[in-house]
Design an enzyme around this catalytic site. Sequence first.
Site, PDB file in Angstrom:
ATOM      1  N   GLU A  50      -7.280  19.446  25.797  1.00  0.00           N
ATOM      2  CA  GLU A  50      -7.422  18.550  24.695  1.00  0.00           C
ATOM      3  C   GLU A  50      -7.007  17.390  24.912  1.00  0.00           C
ATOM      4  O   GLU A  50      -6.098  16.665  24.319  1.00  0.00           O
ATOM      5  CB  GLU A  50      -6.974  19.109  23.401  1.00  0.00           C
ATOM      6  CG  GLU A  50      -5.582  19.773  23.833  1.00  0.00           C
ATOM      7  CD  GLU A  50      -4.957  20.421  22.425  1.00  0.00           C
ATOM      8  OE1 GLU A  50      -5.714  21.122  21.505  1.00  0.00           O
ATOM      9  OE2 GLU A  50      -3.770  20.578  22.446  1.00  0.00           O
ATOM     10  N   PRO A  51      -7.684  16.290  26.073  1.00  0.00           N
ATOM     11  CA  PRO A  51      -7.334  15.177  26.070  1.00  0.00           C
ATOM     12  C   PRO A  51      -7.612  14.219  25.084  1.00  0.00           C
ATOM     13  O   PRO A  51      -8.747  14.422  24.325  1.00  0.00           O
ATOM     14  CB  PRO A  51      -8.222  14.753  27.166  1.00  0.00           C
ATOM     15  CG  PRO A  51      -9.456  15.823  27.271  1.00  0.00           C
ATOM     16  CD  PRO A  51      -9.011  17.000  26.520  1.00  0.00           C
ATOM     17  N   GLY A  52      -6.791  13.309  24.592  1.00  0.00           N
ATOM     18  CA  GLY A  52      -6.939  12.155  23.869  1.00  0.00           C
ATOM     19  C   GLY A  52      -6.965  10.875  24.321  1.00  0.00           C
ATOM     20  O   GLY A  52      -8.032  10.320  24.572  1.00  0.00           O
ATOM     21  N   ARG A  66       2.872  -0.116  20.201  1.00  0.00           N
ATOM     22  CA  ARG A  66       3.229   0.548  21.210  1.00  0.00           C
ATOM     23  C   ARG A  66       4.843   0.098  21.872  1.00  0.00           C
ATOM     24  O   ARG A  66       5.623   0.789  22.625  1.00  0.00           O
ATOM     25  CB  ARG A  66       2.331   1.187  21.967  1.00  0.00           C
ATOM     26  CG  ARG A  66       1.476   2.144  21.234  1.00  0.00           C
ATOM     27  CD  ARG A  66       0.362   2.530  22.125  1.00  0.00           C
ATOM     28  NE  ARG A  66       0.736   3.488  23.024  1.00  0.00           N
ATOM     29  CZ  ARG A  66       0.945   3.280  24.469  1.00  0.00           C
ATOM     30  NH1 ARG A  66       0.551   2.003  25.012  1.00  0.00           N
ATOM     31  NH2 ARG A  66       1.268   4.026  25.420  1.00  0.00           N
ATOM     32  N   TYR A  97       7.976   2.133  21.744  1.00  0.00           N
ATOM     33  CA  TYR A  97       8.648   2.817  22.952  1.00  0.00           C
ATOM     34  C   TYR A  97       8.443   1.987  24.354  1.00  0.00           C
ATOM     35  O   TYR A  97       8.422   2.698  25.472  1.00  0.00           O
ATOM     36  CB  TYR A  97       8.229   4.393  23.029  1.00  0.00           C
ATOM     37  CG  TYR A  97       6.762   4.697  22.919  1.00  0.00           C
ATOM     38  CD1 TYR A  97       6.657   5.709  22.086  1.00  0.00           C
ATOM     39  CD2 TYR A  97       5.535   4.076  23.627  1.00  0.00           C
ATOM     40  CE1 TYR A  97       5.132   5.942  21.814  1.00  0.00           C
ATOM     41  CE2 TYR A  97       4.403   4.195  23.184  1.00  0.00           C
ATOM     42  CZ  TYR A  97       4.007   5.310  22.520  1.00  0.00           C
ATOM     43  OH  TYR A  97       2.703   5.701  22.043  1.00  0.00           O
ATOM     44  N   CYS A 147       6.658 -10.932  10.631  1.00  0.00           N
ATOM     45  CA  CYS A 147       7.972 -11.384  10.124  1.00  0.00           C
ATOM     46  C   CYS A 147       8.968 -10.118  10.663  1.00  0.00           C
ATOM     47  O   CYS A 147       9.437  -9.448   9.925  1.00  0.00           O
ATOM     48  CB  CYS A 147       8.047 -11.677   8.725  1.00  0.00           C
ATOM     49  SG  CYS A 147       6.783 -12.666   8.286  1.00  0.00           S
ATOM     50  N   TYR A 177      -4.339   5.180  20.687  1.00  0.00           N
ATOM     51  CA  TYR A 177      -3.163   5.108  19.777  1.00  0.00           C
ATOM     52  C   TYR A 177      -2.772   3.374  19.538  1.00  0.00           C
ATOM     53  O   TYR A 177      -2.001   3.032  19.412  1.00  0.00           O
ATOM     54  CB  TYR A 177      -1.968   5.560  20.478  1.00  0.00           C
ATOM     55  CG  TYR A 177      -1.983   7.021  20.867  1.00  0.00           C
ATOM     56  CD1 TYR A 177      -2.345   7.821  19.655  1.00  0.00           C
ATOM     57  CD2 TYR A 177      -2.604   7.384  22.316  1.00  0.00           C
ATOM     58  CE1 TYR A 177      -2.466   9.403  20.203  1.00  0.00           C
ATOM     59  CE2 TYR A 177      -2.496   8.618  22.497  1.00  0.00           C
ATOM     60  CZ  TYR A 177      -2.647   9.836  21.515  1.00  0.00           C
ATOM     61  OH  TYR A 177      -2.760  11.027  21.790  1.00  0.00           O
TER      62      TYR A 177
HETATM   63  C1  LIG Z   1      -1.471  14.298  20.988  1.00  0.00           C
HETATM   64  C2  LIG Z   1      -2.083  15.503  21.358  1.00  0.00           C
HETATM   65  C3  LIG Z   1      -3.127  15.706  22.450  1.00  0.00           C
HETATM   66  C4  LIG Z   1      -3.524  14.526  23.332  1.00  0.00           C
HETATM   67  O1  LIG Z   1      -2.479  14.024  24.094  1.00  0.00           O
HETATM   68  P1  LIG Z   1      -2.918  12.655  24.917  1.00  0.00           P
HETATM   69  O2  LIG Z   1      -1.804  12.162  25.664  1.00  0.00           O
HETATM   70  O3  LIG Z   1      -3.625  11.666  24.088  1.00  0.00           O
HETATM   71  O4  LIG Z   1      -4.073  13.239  25.758  1.00  0.00           O
HETATM   72  C5  LIG Z   1      -3.336  16.986  22.847  1.00  0.00           C
HETATM   73  N1  LIG Z   1      -2.757  18.067  21.991  1.00  0.00           N
HETATM   74  C6  LIG Z   1      -1.993  17.706  21.139  1.00  0.00           C
HETATM   75  C7  LIG Z   1      -1.399  19.159  20.358  1.00  0.00           C
HETATM   76  C8  LIG Z   1      -1.332  16.622  20.986  1.00  0.00           C
HETATM   77  O5  LIG Z   1      -0.533  16.541  19.736  1.00  0.00           O
END
Ligand SMILES: *Cc1c(COP(=O)(O)O)cnc(C)c1O
Length: 438
Positions: free
Chosen positions: A296-298, A336, A340, A367, A397
């Site tokens: 599950e890449p984001g 971001r 961090y 501000c 993000y």
């Molecule tokens: C945020 C998240 C992702 C995606 O992470 P990336 O670093 O954006 O690839 C996948 N699974 C879960 C459960 C997450 O919380």
Amino acid sequence: MQNENIFICENIGVADNGNLSFAGQDTVMLAKKYGTPLYLMDEDRIRKICRTYIGAVKKAFGDNGKVMYASKASSFKRIYEIMLEEGMNIDVVSCGEIYTAYSAGYPLSNAYFHSNNKTDEDIAFAMDKGVGYFVVDNEEELYAIDTEARKRGIKQSILLRITPGIDPHTFEAVATGKVDSKFGSAIETGQAEQMVEIALSLEGIELSGFHCHVGSQVFDSDVFLRSADVMLDFILDIKNKFGYVAKQLDLGGGFGVRYLASDPVYSLEDVISEIGDFVNKKVAELGIELPIIGFEPGRSIVADAGMTLYSVGTVKKIPEFINYVSVDGGMTDNIRYALYGAAYTLTLANKATENHNMLCSVVGRCCESGDIIQENVYMPDSVTRGDYLACMTTGAYHYSMASNYNRIGRPPIVMLREGTSYLAVRRETVENLISLDI
Ligand SMILES: *Cc1c(COP(=O)(O)O)cnc(C)c1O
């Protein structure tokens, strides 16, 4: 200092007129056409990466490979339409994301509902909308989901979020797989096993398998191999104890992307192929069937498909101290660095070929002293009001973390596709900002 370091992704270039180009288009023209601040999204790149993932998991796991886009990275209607067209599953984490996907016509039976603290309202909303899978974080949530499912006379399919006890050696703020994480239930403490026992006993629950996600900005494939190793052992252990065989194993996301020229280059295909070899071999050794293996890449789907364009305003030189270059956005569209200390590559879009020789901090218009895009970067010393400043790798993000601090409207999202551009999200107006005020 010449800025050859700006070419961190293949979609970044310099046009014949010396302007910075993105996805083959002149960024100065785009800034003039749509105004600033502006989020650009390279749709061709997003589609290409989806195809790379789907091809790679197919090669590694055959029909047992699955890819979900973790849509918290960037959530708006158009992105779900693209995911649907590309055959991607999705992760969602709130009613807002569920509703956005639903409004875009995305079939929610292909959605996985995450979050470490789903409220009763969230659970009811997700069930009413037909979300396919809930990824259950803890015992309380298991009971809450069971209650809602039984009320509706259904069995809700779930995955249990397991903490494999892996330290991904990434930033502390984005590490999620260690025993003491706020996410999931740990194997080490026995809570994971206890969750399985409860899940199997509940009438409203259909346990489909297990999930883990150990962190973000991971460049080392070993992290995935170690978590697959622990999770497959767990599957066997559970099979032996309860006679239950997991149908799905979701190995999470977290694949790293390049923010700086000094960040590592790697091949997603190679990493997934390596994970595939490891998992197939281990499954054979343990004598269990290959479960559906999910990723599950984001970030890695959308990050380098994104760029933010700003207009430069005040340039403040404090002799012998520091130079500030202020832009017309800031922590409201990019939190971001403040959150961090995230690193970025910046350049002036209309002076991309000029010598970047002036050390400065690029700051926002809010501000708040911490409203910084990046400290200690180089800009051409000719930088002046009206120049366009580009911040790379802002597809993940950024829009999804944007705020209205100082009552600043969020920038629009412009999609770039096959040499053309179109608006996917409008610029937030001052009228929009008061729309909820009574
Ligand atoms: C945020 C998240 C992702 C995606 O992470 P990336 O670093 O954006 O690839 C996948 N699974 C879960 C459960 C997450 O919380």
